[in-house]
Design an enzyme around this catalytic site. Structure first.
Site, mmCIF file in Angstrom:
data_model
loop_
_atom_site.group_PDB
_atom_site.id
_atom_site.type_symbol
_atom_site.label_atom_id
_atom_site.label_comp_id
_atom_site.label_asym_id
_atom_site.label_seq_id
_atom_site.Cartn_x
_atom_site.Cartn_y
_atom_site.Cartn_z
ATOM 1 N N SER A 61 0.839 -1.197 0.000
ATOM 2 C CA SER A 61 0.000 0.000 0.000
ATOM 3 C C SER A 61 0.871 1.243 0.000
ATOM 4 O O SER A 61 2.000 1.226 0.511
ATOM 5 C CB SER A 61 -0.883 0.024 1.245
ATOM 6 O OG SER A 61 -0.105 0.329 2.403
ATOM 7 N N ASP A 62 0.368 2.323 -0.578
ATOM 8 C CA ASP A 62 1.010 3.605 -0.325
ATOM 9 C C ASP A 62 0.886 3.890 1.167
ATOM 10 O O ASP A 62 0.028 3.333 1.865
ATOM 11 C CB ASP A 62 0.359 4.708 -1.164
ATOM 12 C CG ASP A 62 1.309 5.867 -1.436
ATOM 13 O OD1 ASP A 62 2.315 5.996 -0.708
ATOM 14 O OD2 ASP A 62 1.051 6.648 -2.354
ATOM 15 N N CYS A 63 1.748 4.750 1.660
ATOM 16 C CA CYS A 63 1.889 4.889 3.113
ATOM 17 C C CYS A 63 0.675 5.580 3.733
ATOM 18 O O CYS A 63 0.432 6.758 3.497
ATOM 19 C CB CYS A 63 3.186 5.614 3.429
ATOM 20 S SG CYS A 63 4.608 4.674 2.842
ATOM 21 N N GLY A 64 -0.063 4.817 4.505
ATOM 22 C CA GLY A 64 -1.291 5.306 5.117
ATOM 23 C C GLY A 64 -2.537 4.961 4.329
ATOM 24 O O GLY A 64 -3.653 5.249 4.775
ATOM 25 N N ALA A 65 -2.407 4.335 3.173
ATOM 26 C CA ALA A 65 -3.561 4.089 2.309
ATOM 27 C C ALA A 65 -4.536 3.067 2.890
ATOM 28 O O ALA A 65 -5.739 3.139 2.611
ATOM 29 C CB ALA A 65 -3.098 3.639 0.922
#
Length: 703
Positions: free
Chosen positions: A244-248
């Site tokens: 995942s993108d960071c925090g997604a």
């Protein structure tokens, strides 16, 4: 370690893990499992245009600049340095038990999102607006990172692991990215937003794919089985890991409101096909498993894929730090010289009335503008730390050592004054104008920098979370440039930016315009070498440079109609694929056989000359909307004095296909027209070439 052996080892290890241990390995901060001999590993690392955020490294030009070279070998060279330098640094860090963030060998690069809107702040991380160019450059970069160049190392597995991001349909606006729903038709997905990802999977065997923050047609990408399972794995045959993108993953619950609880959101991501969480949401997976919200088989397959990549990287080898240091230091000079040559290939000359090249040293040179003497504008974002930076002012001083230099900041990058104590705005304009009026030539180094044009969270001023409000220079710089042009008739503009800007009515006033991008630590030297004629500019735009008023669509509209050179109906300021040089190869003839075009070239000059060739196709089929033109191949040719050659441009059949409304990609049933030259076959490029006093080298209808 080879993939099959690594996968077998991973499967055996997963069988020995407890549920808690398996879940722990799905976080990017994977802890050690000492009883199984598995060390801790931090997955997060960056290498967009050089090893990033971990101290000393080679800082190459930003990705968009690299793409402007129209030379995939350059991207392969950069990727190879990333892989080699990153591995040497990793050995040094491991020898000191430093396994922290930005120290591993899983690089979350490249960014191959399509720049559908020139206002997007992160556009400079990409390879531009064209799916084919993104794919060509991305494939070359990934292969450079992942493949050892030393033939004796071919059986060692991965040199390092690349990761294609952000999957998918992601290109701003930055300020609303965490809860935004990108709406695109099946045709738009297949024709524009997904092809580069498909090619990196199939042609480069990219190790990782990162999902984006946004949703696509109502489903957050990190939980999209359509994207991560049906498309990526089932249709394309992807065998690597997803992250995942960071925090997604958190966004699935907090911003998309796609699930009612945190555990359900984490479960939806894993079941949807996301193996690794950049963040901490997968800490809720134990709850999801206990509540029956997720089958454990999905956890097992995710951990197997993650461990397979780690074992393919062979990070258990003896780091031999002294040898690693010796090899690294021995390579630094070579990489610095490579960096300069690469930067020289990326510079795009957009306008020149004959003032350039400036071969005779002027008595007095004025260098004005906020980007003239600062190293931050060289770096781009996601950058490393260079040992030395050559600013534009420093580079000009090197090539004209006998000239008097008058250097003025001229204006703040975006504020209305340089000195906060100044009672009036524009407090450096008079100095810049005075220098310009006295100097024989003035270089105005204006534009943006990565702290105001970039990612949400990096922005530091009134700009829209890193995006641009419009395509104008900041008002502070526009006022300075107007005063400088009023004071001198010999102004050369050097634009430092990651995307399209326009100078308004000053575009006709200035004598030359150079697009300098964010050109890396050697960038100032490269630009100066172009100015003095030591280097013939061969860069071409990977983006359309519009007039500001032409960008009138809604920034959040992801439909492709009217956007990018493939669908735009107007005449832009500078087209995609455009750029001029001081000299060109002579194109004597061209012919086509199937999807291959053969171009007979000759260098009629007494020194080496390079030229970037571009091959375009126009597909016409009754009842089906097709792009204006589609880039299908590039080939940068360098010839020695008097040398002749036949250059070959091979169009991958993938790019000559048409796309139906349901997203089906198939061969064209109508007419295919091929065009070849050093720019696209549009009316505006032809017009600009005539203004420069040269004939177009486009050869249409090669049938």
């Amino acid at each position: 370690m080879k993939k099959q052996e690594a996968n077998l080892k991973a499967r055996e290890l997963v069988k020995q893990m407890t549920r808690e241990e398996k879940v722990s390995q799905m976080l990017y901060t994977a802890p050690a499992i000492e009883r199984l001999g598995l060390p801790a590993y931090n997955w997060w690392n960056e290498a967009l245009h050089g090893v990033a955020r971990a101290g000393l490294s080679t800082v190459f030009p930003q990705s968009i600049a690299l793409s402007a070279s129209y030379d995939p070998q350059i991207l392969n060279d950069v990727g190879s340095v990333v892989g080699e330098e990153g591995r040497l640094k990793n050995r040094i860090y491991r020898s000191r038990e430093d396994r922290g963030i930005y120290k591993g060998l899983t690089y979350w690069s490249p960014n191959i999102n399509i720049v559908r809107d020139p206002r997007w702040g992160r556009g400079h991380e990409s390879y531009g607006e064209d799916p084919c160019l993104n794919a060509i450059m991305g494939v070359a970069f990934v292969k450079g990172i992942q493949e050892y160049r030393d033939p004796s190392m071919k059986d060692k597995g991965l040199q390092a692991a690349a990761c294609a991001k952000h999957f998918a349909v992601h290109s701003g606006p930055e300020g609303i990215r965490h809860g935004f729903d990108s709406k695109a038709t099946p045709k738009e997905l297949s024709e524009t937003y997904l092809p580069a990802f498909e090619k990196l999977v199939k042609d480069a065997d990219v190790a990782g794919v990162m999902s984006s923050y946004n949703a696509v047609n109502g489903v957050p990408t990190s939980a999209s089985s359509f994207l991560l399972r049906e498309t990526l794995r089932d249709k394309w045959g992807f065998e690597g890991y997803t992250v995942s993108d960071c925090g997604a993953i958190s966004d699935i619950y907090h911003h998309h409101h796609y699930k009612d609880t945190l555990s359900e959101a984490a479960a939806a991501a894993v079941e949807g096909g996301c193996d690794l969480n950049c963040g901490n949401m997968y800490g809720h997976l134990l709850e999801a498993l206990e509540k029956g919200q997720l089958e454990e088989k999905y956890v097992d397959e995710a951990v197997e894929r993650l461990l397979t990549i780690r074992f393919m990287l062979d990070m258990d080898e003896d780091p031999q730090p002294e040898k690693a240091m010796e090899e690294w230091v021995g390579k630094l000079r070579e990489w610095k010289q490579l960096n300069r040559r690469i930067a020289e290939s990326c510079i795009v000359l957009l306008k020149n009335d004959g003032i350039l090249p400036l071969k005779e040293a002027p008595e007095t040179i004025a260098i004005v503008g906020p980007d003239a003497a600062v190293h931050t504008v060289l770096e781009g974002n996601y950058h490393g730390t260079a040992a030395d930076y050559v600013t534009v002012a420093k580079g000009i001083a090197e090539v004209y050592p006998e000239s008097n230099l008058l250097i003025s900041e001229g204006a703040h990058l975006y504020k209305d004054r340089v000195e906060n104590c100044s009672p009036l705005p524009g407090d450096r304009i008079s100095e810049a104008a005075a220098f310009a009026s006295f100097a024989d030539v003035t270089f105005a180094v204006v534009g943006l920098d990565p702290c105001i044009e970039g990612e949400a969270g990096d922005a530091s001023n009134e700009y829209a979370a890193g995006d641009k409000h419009d395509l104008h220079l900041p008002a502070s710089q526009q006022a300075m440039l107007e005063a400088v042009c009023e004071a001198s008739d010999n102004v050369v503009v050097i634009l430092m930016s990651g995307g399209a800007l326009e100078l308004g009515n000053l575009n006709d006033k200035v004598r030359a315009v150079i697009q300098g991008w964010y050109p890396g630590s050697e960038g100032g030297r490269a630009i100066a070498n172009v100015i003095c004629g030591k280097v013939n500019p061969t860069g071409r735009l990977p983006l359309t440079f519009y007039y500001n008023e032409q960008v009138s669509w809604d920034f959040s509209d992801y439909h492709t109609d009217g956007k990018t050179y493939r669908f735009f109906k107007g005449k832009p300021l500078y087209p995609f694929g455009f750029g001029i040089g001081y000299e060109y190869l002579t194109m004597e003839s061209a012919r086509r056989k199937g999807n291959s075009v053969y171009v007979d070239l000759k260098n009629q000059l007494d020194h080496p000359v390079a030229m970037p060739l571009q091959l375009y196709v126009k597909a016409e089929e009754e009842g089906l909307e097709t792009p204006n033109f589609q880039l299908v191949a590039v080939n940068k040719i360098l010839l020695e004095p008097g040398q002749k050659t036949t250059a070959v441009l091979e169009a991958d059949p993938f790019w000559t296909m048409v796309v139906e409304e349901d997203g089906t990609r198939r061969p064209c049933r109508g007419k295919l027209t091929f065009f070849v030259g050093d720019h696209q076959p549009d009316e505006r490029s032809e017009e600009l070439c005539r203004q420069q006093g040269r004939q177009s080298c486009i050869r249409p209808d090669l049938l």
